[in-house]
Design an enzyme around this catalytic site. Structure first.
Site, PDB file in Angstrom:
ATOM      1  N   GLY A  11      15.781 -20.066  -1.143  1.00 24.08           N
ATOM      2  CA  GLY A  11      15.506 -19.045   0.053  1.00 24.08           C
ATOM      3  C   GLY A  11      14.020 -18.825  -0.175  1.00 24.08           C
ATOM      4  NE  ARG A  72      19.736 -21.226   0.458  1.00 21.03           N
ATOM      5  CZ  ARG A  72      19.178 -20.271  -0.429  1.00 21.03           C
ATOM      6  NH1 ARG A  72      19.002 -20.259  -1.708  1.00 21.03           N
ATOM      7  NH2 ARG A  72      18.946 -19.222   0.281  1.00 21.03           N
ATOM      8  CG  ASP A 103      20.684 -16.702 -10.251  1.00 19.63           C
ATOM      9  OD1 ASP A 103      20.467 -15.999 -11.379  1.00 19.63           O
ATOM     10  OD2 ASP A 103      21.485 -17.472 -10.402  1.00 19.63           O
ATOM     11  CB  THR A 125      14.432 -14.170  -4.395  1.00 20.35           C
ATOM     12  OG1 THR A 125      15.551 -13.817  -3.607  1.00 20.35           O
ATOM     13  CG2 THR A 125      14.520 -13.623  -5.927  1.00 20.35           C
ATOM     14  CG  ASP A 127      18.422 -11.952  -2.301  1.00 19.59           C
ATOM     15  OD1 ASP A 127      18.030 -11.654  -1.091  1.00 19.59           O
ATOM     16  OD2 ASP A 127      18.795 -13.210  -2.401  1.00 19.59           O
ATOM     17  CG  ASP A 129      18.838 -11.695  -6.936  1.00 20.50           C
ATOM     18  OD1 ASP A 129      17.592 -12.139  -6.954  1.00 20.50           O
ATOM     19  OD2 ASP A 129      19.898 -12.407  -6.401  1.00 20.50           O
ATOM     20  NE  ARG A 171      21.743 -15.683  -3.119  1.00 17.84           N
ATOM     21  CZ  ARG A 171      21.886 -16.870  -2.529  1.00 17.84           C
ATOM     22  NH1 ARG A 171      22.865 -17.493  -2.347  1.00 17.84           N
ATOM     23  NH2 ARG A 171      20.800 -17.441  -2.068  1.00 17.84           N
TER      24      ARG A 171
HETATM   25  O1  F6P Z   1      18.239 -15.483  -1.670  1.00 15.27           O
HETATM   26  C1  F6P Z   1      17.797 -15.103  -0.265  1.00 15.27           C
HETATM   27  C2  F6P Z   1      18.550 -14.908   0.754  1.00 15.27           C
HETATM   28  O2  F6P Z   1      18.036 -14.768   2.255  1.00 15.27           O
HETATM   29  C3  F6P Z   1      19.836 -14.055   0.742  1.00 15.27           C
HETATM   30  O3  F6P Z   1      19.265 -12.660   0.904  1.00 15.27           O
HETATM   31  C4  F6P Z   1      20.829 -14.482   1.564  1.00 15.27           C
HETATM   32  O4  F6P Z   1      22.150 -14.220   1.198  1.00 15.27           O
HETATM   33  C5  F6P Z   1      20.595 -15.946   1.676  1.00 15.27           C
HETATM   34  O5  F6P Z   1      19.382 -16.136   1.053  1.00 15.27           O
HETATM   35  C6  F6P Z   1      20.672 -16.808   2.843  1.00 15.27           C
HETATM   36  O6  F6P Z   1      20.413 -18.142   2.734  1.00 15.27           O
HETATM   37  P1  F6P Z   1      20.282 -19.155   4.016  1.00 15.27           P
HETATM   38  O7  F6P Z   1      18.843 -19.147   4.268  1.00 15.27           O
HETATM   39  O8  F6P Z   1      20.384 -20.605   3.053  1.00 15.27           O
HETATM   40  O9  F6P Z   1      21.130 -18.915   4.917  1.00 15.27           O
END
Ligand code: F6P
Length: 319
Positions: A11, A72, A103, A125, A127, A129, A171
């Protein structure tokens, strides 16, 4: 070390561009050549690799998103993916790699290092985290985006005497919820790291109403449940005139805050220093305002902790 490469993965997060700019400029300053890899590990495997110059990262420090694009790419967890990636790095005569991401991206960086290719991780990120660092790049910007929304919602919540449930990202981590909830004076903050009791929350809402509170704000981290599910559960206790706002990907965009730009610049430059020392398998971070590096495998093993004191404080301040 003569030639290094950089990629962003997972992300996106505001400040990734500032970090990439720092890597490119610091590396060129030190006499290295720098290559950019588009679309993270997917682009690495496909050989989407191009040379970067000083000017390639001009007008970027203030931009959200990532000019290297992101993807991803779970396939990079396989031996086949990793070997293809190393083949491409060798083909382009690259000696070291910087990976900016969360991560999942760190797992890729760890795998490359284990296969003998020096790779450094930079935490990017929203998050917050990642262990081994007090802050990740993008968290502060996302937090301020949430806070801006929360303040605006408070205006309309008061006018209509409503309860607002704000679902935020993160997340499995509750940092965005906790920090925005404390900064925005939320009546309740629901995070994955701690159990919550619906009875307690309803008790707080009722108490607030009795003393004339005109609105209530509940911040729910997506890792617990959706805002709509929370609203349904709340409705079982009575009519709280609840409305749900899902902030979603708006949290991932926007111009990075000064804090994120400075953090990104410091971490990016440090990543280059480590590669110049021929060191890999490390994740850079910030601890008590000092730039540090930790073994990436240790960082991946260690669980990220939420600041419980802040959660208690938020609850005391919103009585
Ligand atoms: O890791 C960043 C994040 O925005 C999280 O907060 C969220 O759960 C996820 O990515 C959303 O992913 P995507 O953009 O693939 O929907």
């Amino acid at each position: 070390m003569k030639r290094i490469a950089i990629l962003t993965s997972g992300g996106d997060a505001p400040g990734m561009n500032a970090a990439a700019r720092a890597v490119v400029r610091k590396a060129i300053y030190e006499g290295l050549e720098v290559y950019g890899i588009n679309y993270g590990f997917l682009g690495l495997v496909n050989g989407d690799i191009h040379k970067l110059e000083l000017g390639s990262v001009g007008d970027l420090v203030q931009r959200g998103g990532t000019f290297l694009y992101s993807a991803r790419y779970p396939e990079f967890a396989t031996e086949e993916g990793q070997l293809k990636g190393i083949e491409q790095l060798k083909k382009h005569q690259i000696d070291g790699l910087v990976v900016i991401g969360g991560d999942g991206s760190y797992h890729g960086a760890e795998a490359l290092t284990k296969r003998g290719f020096p790779t450094i991780g930079i935490p990017g990120t929203i998050d917050n985290d990642i262990s081994g660092t007090d802050f990740t790049i993008g968290f502060d910007t996302a937090l301020n985006t949430v806070l801006d929304a929360l303040d605006k919602i408070r205006d309309t919540a008061t006018s209509h005497e409503r309860t607002f449930i704000i679902e935020v990202m993160g997340r499995d981590a509750g940092d965005i919820a906790l920090w925005s909830g404390l900064a925005g004076g939320a009546e309740a903050i629901i995070v994955p790291e701690l159990e919550f009791s619906m009875d307690d929350i309803v008790g707080r809402l009722n108490k607030g109403r009795e003393r004339g509170k005109k609105h209530s704000i509940i911040v729910v981290a997506e890792g617990v449940m959706s805002g709509n599910e929370f609203a349904e559960r709340l409705a079982q206790y009575g009519d709280y005139h609840a409305r749900v706002t899902v902030l979603g990907h708006v949290q991932r965009g926007g111009s990075p805050t000064a804090f994120d730009r400075v953090l990104a610049s410091r971490l990016g430059a440090h990543a280059v220093d480590l590669l110049l020392e021929n060191r890999g398998g490390l994740a850079v971070g910030i601890r008590e305002n000092k730039i540090v590096e930790n073994d990436i495998s240790e960082v991946l093993k260690e669980k990220h902790h939420l600041n419980d004191d802040m959660l208690k404080l938020a609850s005391i301040l919103s009585i």
